[in-house]
Enzyme design. Structure first.
Site, PDB file in Angstrom:
ATOM      1  N   GLU A 145       3.284  -1.892  -3.589  1.00  0.00           N
ATOM      2  CA  GLU A 145       3.543  -0.462  -3.355  1.00  0.00           C
ATOM      3  C   GLU A 145       4.391  -0.410  -2.101  1.00  0.00           C
ATOM      4  O   GLU A 145       3.933  -0.830  -1.029  1.00  0.00           O
ATOM      5  CB  GLU A 145       2.233   0.290  -3.114  1.00  0.00           C
ATOM      6  CG  GLU A 145       1.202   0.149  -4.212  1.00  0.00           C
ATOM      7  CD  GLU A 145       1.613   0.831  -5.496  1.00  0.00           C
ATOM      8  OE1 GLU A 145       2.542   1.663  -5.457  1.00  0.00           O
ATOM      9  OE2 GLU A 145       1.031   0.509  -6.535  1.00  0.00           O
ATOM     10  N   CYS A 166       3.914   7.236   3.289  1.00  0.00           N
ATOM     11  CA  CYS A 166       4.954   6.752   2.376  1.00  0.00           C
ATOM     12  C   CYS A 166       5.449   7.893   1.503  1.00  0.00           C
ATOM     13  O   CYS A 166       6.581   7.914   1.071  1.00  0.00           O
ATOM     14  CB  CYS A 166       4.417   5.618   1.525  1.00  0.00           C
ATOM     15  SG  CYS A 166       2.893   6.075   0.721  1.00  0.00           S
TER      16      CYS A 166
END
Ligand code: NAD
Length: 527
Positions: A290, A324
């Site tokens: 990720e 993020c």
């Protein structure tokens, strides 16, 4: 397990209530009296303390939060050997028993909730609401993956394959082996624990390498898992910096790497995985990655600015833009661009920049000096090549790695400010002629993590959904705050390998599927 209540998200703390705030402040005072925490390299029953890694409070860099040993390559070897020895027994433990251990860990986290929240405030400068959400998400991951592993085992046992006469077909999901978990600092509890819990729930042994900025949080997680009954061999703690992570990722006996962090490090890990067979691995290492994003919010001409302005401001500047999923570009229809810019600028100017421990702070310091300097460089570039609409004029405390929020406009289309992940409180606004031009710009990016759309026309909404490459698209709401079980999370393109943390398919990445087909016509009498 069927006796378990269905999964529900852990309720967030009611920070509006004074007693709740008092409780958290008391936990912070208690924690402060304990600092610095000592975090060992913790392999099986062996603990080695050291001081190679030091985490400090980003809001008061003189305050040491944790002092940790850094796991050497030899210790990574030893941890892998220990995990391999523990693997057969943990893998053979029924899924329901492994799940029970994870649920006990969730209960321990609940008991320690105030302390863990305070630790995330201190070690990573998460404002209280964000730190609280981090703890809740960590608990959610334990609860969700515990149930998921049992459901997977039940599905395997029930058998879903076609069974024509004379043939028995069985699909099972076995654990893969040793899983290296390499975590970032920005969700210092939820992300490392989520990846670790997924590995453990499915019967793998996990070696956790927390971020060098947050070893204290990593240490608390492994302590809780061990105290909850996860065997010492099944979960180890390997604090360290990138070198420890690299040793783990390159180890030929690590079957899975669960990584969350930046794109360049993700690519290095993928490269190391590709080379593992040449180093003696008898498997293709699986990398669950990720990575970063460059997240855009599209605002169409008919958008409700009363929704869009707070949604964009929260997405861009909460936790100083260090999620993020944070918004970093706004692509607004030219018909309303001036109105939106004026309102965004006004909202940014009144954001509370301050210490994470002060209730009401939205923009805390960024994580470290390097981050402060990086954001300053992008802000200077934006000022030089474009126009600052809100220009960092908010006063910031003298001590700590603070950066006041910045909103930039009129940047050249090839500006690095528009294409690179900045990971700080800087938002760029661009004018577009319509949603199609906005979608073209989004599509031109290599990142595809989160995205947003503010628009009132259902047909436009469908059109933008169809054109959107991102892993998580939010319509008429903020683009941060994914919740376990509600918004399975993860990016596409360079932003990730397409796994969805907190979703029903995530655990499959930690398993080795096997199909057995038996010709039952041949059943006979064994003589
Ligand atoms: P980072 O990539 O610098 O570090 C992440 C981890 O990798 C750390 O534990 C670090 O020690 C380790 N590491 C560094 N070099 C390594 C190497 N060569 N081999 C193996 N491991 C190595 O990221 P960060 O600064 O901790 O976190 C911020 C980044 O994480 C941002 O890019 C952000 O977008 C991303 N992120 C993504 C998600 C997501 O779900 N997609 C979530 C959180 C953060």
């Amino acid at each position: 397990m069927s006796a378990l209540a269905p999964f529900a998200n852990e309720p967030l703390a009611e920070l509006r209530r004074a007693p709740e705030r008092e409780r958290l402040l008391a936990a912070l005072r208690e924690l402060d009296a304990e600092l610095p925490l000592r975090v060992p390299v913790w392999i099986g029953d062996g603990r080695r303390e050291g001081d190679a890694i030091v985490s400090t409070d980003p809001g008061a860099p003189g305050r040491v939060v944790a002092v940790a040993a850094a796991a050497s390559a030899a210790e990574v070897d030893a941890a892998v050997a220990d995990a391999r020895a523990a693997f057969p027994s943990w893998a053979a433990t029924p899924a329901a028993e492994r799940a029970a251990a994870l649920l006990r860990a969730a209960a321990l986290l609940r008991e320690r909730r105030a302390r863990l929240t305070a630790l995330a405030v201190r070690e990573c400068a998460k404002p209280w609401d964000q730190a609280d959400a981090d703890v809740c998400e960590a608990i959610d991951f334990l609860e969700y993956y515990a149930r998921g592993a049992v459901i997977l085992a039940e599905r395997d046992a029930a058998g879903e394959l076609l069974q024509p006469p004379g043939e028995r077909n069985v699909l099972v999901h076995r654990p893969r082996g040793v899983c290296g978990v390499i975590a970032p600092w920005n969700f210092p509890l939820a992300i490392p624990l989520g990846m670790t819990a997924a590995a453990l729930a499915t019967g793998n042994c996990a070696l956790l390498k927390p971020a060098e900025q947050a070893p204290g949080c990593g240490g608390e997680l492994v302590r809780a898992l061990r105290e909850a009954g996860v065997p010492a061999g099944a979960v180890a703690l390997l604090p360290g910096d990138g070198a420890t992570g690299a040793a783990l990722a390159a180890h030929p006996q690590v079957q899975t790497i669960a990584f969350t962090g930046s794109v360049p490090v993700g690519l290095e890990i993928l490269r190391a995985a590709a080379e593992a067979p040449a180093r003696g691995a008898r498997h293709l290492p699986r990398v669950v990655a990720e990575t970063g994003g460059k997240n855009c919010v599209i605002v169409d001409a008919d958008a409700d600015l009363d929704d869009a302005v707070p949604g964009i401001i929260g997405s861009a500047f909460a936790y100083a833009g260090q999620k993020c999923s944070a918004a970093s570009r706004v692509l607004v229809h030219e018909a309303i661009a001036d109105a939106l810019l004026e309102r965004l600028a006004g909202a940014a100017q009144v954001l509370v920049v301050g210490q994470a421990e002060t209730f009401g702070t939205t923009v805390p310091p960024v994580i470290e000096r390097d981050a402060q300097e990086r954001v300053a460089r992008y802000a200077e570039l934006a000022a030089r090549t474009g126009r600052l609409v809100a220009g960092g004029e908010t006063a910031v405390p003298a001590e700590g790695w603070f950066r006041a929020p910045v909103i930039a406009a009129d940047l050249p289309s090839d500006s690095p400010v528009l294409h690179e992940e900045i990971f700080g409180p800087l938002l760029a606004v661009e004018r577009v002629t319509g949603v199609d031009e906005a979608c073209d710009r989004v599509d031109a990016l290599a990142f595809a993590l989160t995205g947003g759309l503010y628009c009132r026309n259902p047909r436009t909404v469908e059109h933008v959904i169809a054109r959107s490459p991102v892993g998580n698209l939010y319509v008429n709401r903020a683009i941060t705050g994914a919740m376990v079980g509600r918004q399975p999370f993860g990016g596409n393109r360079l932003s990730g390998t397409g796994t969805k943390a907190g979703g029903p398919d995530y655990l499959l990445h930690f398993t080795e599927p096997q199909v057995v087909t038996e010709n039952t016509v041949r059943h006979g009498l064994v003589v």
